[in-house]
Design a protein around this motif. Structure first.
Motif, PDB file in Angstrom:
ATOM      1  N   MET A 103       0.849  -1.191   0.000  1.00 32.20           N
ATOM      2  CA  MET A 103       0.000   0.000   0.000  1.00 32.20           C
ATOM      3  C   MET A 103       0.887   1.245   0.000  1.00 32.20           C
ATOM      4  N   LYS A 104       0.550   2.179  -0.849  1.00 24.03           N
ATOM      5  CA  LYS A 104       1.325   3.413  -0.943  1.00 24.03           C
ATOM      6  C   LYS A 104       0.520   4.577  -0.379  1.00 24.03           C
ATOM      7  N   VAL A 105       1.172   5.365   0.473  1.00 26.93           N
ATOM      8  CA  VAL A 105       0.517   6.543   1.052  1.00 26.93           C
ATOM      9  C   VAL A 105       1.352   7.777   0.723  1.00 26.93           C
ATOM     10  N   GLU A 106       0.738   8.736   0.045  1.00 32.63           N
ATOM     11  CA  GLU A 106       1.395  10.005  -0.267  1.00 32.63           C
ATOM     12  C   GLU A 106       0.842  11.070   0.671  1.00 32.63           C
ATOM     13  N   ILE A 107       1.746  11.844   1.276  1.00 36.36           N
ATOM     14  CA  ILE A 107       1.336  12.837   2.272  1.00 36.36           C
ATOM     15  C   ILE A 107       1.797  14.219   1.834  1.00 36.36           C
ATOM     16  N   TRP A 108       0.841  15.083   1.548  1.00 32.80           N
ATOM     17  CA  TRP A 108       1.144  16.491   1.261  1.00 32.80           C
ATOM     18  C   TRP A 108       1.068  17.277   2.566  1.00 32.80           C
TER      19      TRP A 108
ATOM     20  N   GLU B 205      -3.107   6.195  -4.642  1.00 32.39           N
ATOM     21  CA  GLU B 205      -3.426   7.139  -5.720  1.00 32.39           C
ATOM     22  C   GLU B 205      -4.922   7.220  -6.010  1.00 32.39           C
ATOM     23  N   VAL B 206      -5.744   6.714  -5.087  1.00 29.90           N
ATOM     24  CA  VAL B 206      -7.191   6.688  -5.320  1.00 29.90           C
ATOM     25  C   VAL B 206      -7.971   7.278  -4.145  1.00 29.90           C
ATOM     26  N   HIS B 207      -7.685   6.814  -2.947  1.00 30.23           N
ATOM     27  CA  HIS B 207      -8.441   7.215  -1.760  1.00 30.23           C
ATOM     28  C   HIS B 207      -7.782   8.419  -1.090  1.00 30.23           C
TER      29      HIS B 207
END
Length: 239
Positions: free
Chosen positions: A1-6, A187-189
């Motif tokens: 699972m990939k999590v991107e944090i801005w 990249e979706v949720h």
């Protein structure tokens, strides 16, 4: 699972939100399967590095609120932070520009030290009340994260990762991100704001369950009833 944090390092909600997310991740059974990528977002790209005004004073002007009400809001933020052992002193912090700090995170990512640097940037700014826009402060943060000084000095004397920082911000604009923290899973949720540890844990579990739902496996050798079979251009009845 990939999590991107801005996030931005002068945003108290980003600090609190990431702490809550980290707590959730520590309690997530499948945390070893989660990868995190930090993305850049500047709340105030035009901010000066040297700014004599405190965050409280800037917010009073921006929100058009009296000092007492602004202080009340800041006290509520400080209380939120205390749940995650975060110290936030907005009445003593001077505003600054975070562009160089974001470039440092990009450098740290190449060494696998980005999580450590992000944590150090937040703590240095909100708890230690230091100006994270200054070169010497960024060098100290990198050193505390086991990144050699020469690499940081070289970074700060060139334009490396400038485009990468700007690209993150453009992507955020394209996605309609208007505030941070902002979390994107696979990249979706998307999850916006400083959510609680419980909310993040539920999101992680839900997405994990969706990813690993049992799929129907087809047997390619399963028997079938065929009426014909072909050999070249000629088809025959199946005997």
């Amino acid at each position: 699972m990939k999590v991107e944090i801005w996030s931005d390092f002068v945003c108290p909600y980003c600090y609190i939100g990431q702490k809550a997310f980290q707590r959730a991740l520590e309690n997530f059974e499948h945390r070893e399967h989660v990868t995190i990528q930090y993305k850049c977002f500047q709340l105030d790209p035009e901010a000066e590095v040297h700014n004599e005004r405190t965050v409280i004073e800037l917010l009073m002007d921006k929100l058009q609120l009296p000092k007492e009400r602004t202080l009340s809001k800041m006290a509520a933020i400080a209380e939120m932070g205390s749940k995650y052992d975060v110290q936030i002193h907005l009445d003593k912090i001077n505003h600054t520009n975070t562009f160089e700090a974001h470039r440092l995170v990009k450098l740290a990512e190449t060494y696998g030290k980005d999580s450590k640097v992000v944590e150090q940037l937040f703590e240095t700014y909100f708890s230690q009340l230091e100006n994270i826009g200054l070169e010497e402060v960024l060098i100290n943060i990198a050193e505390a994260s086991a990144i050699e000084n020469e690499h940081v000095v070289r970074l700060l004397n060139c334009r490396k990762y400038t485009n990468a920082v700007k690209e993150d911000q453009l992507v955020a604009e394209e996605m309609g991100v208007e505030g941070v923290p902002f979390f994107v899973f696979n990249e979706v949720h998307a999850v916006a704001g400083a959510q609680s540890e419980e909310v993040f844990l539920k999101v992680l579990q839900q997405i994990w369950d969706e990813e690993n739902a049992e799929k129907v496996k087809l047997d390619k050798n399963a028997p079938v009833c065929a009426t014909t079979y072909c050999d070249g251009d000629t088809c025959y009845g199946k005997e």
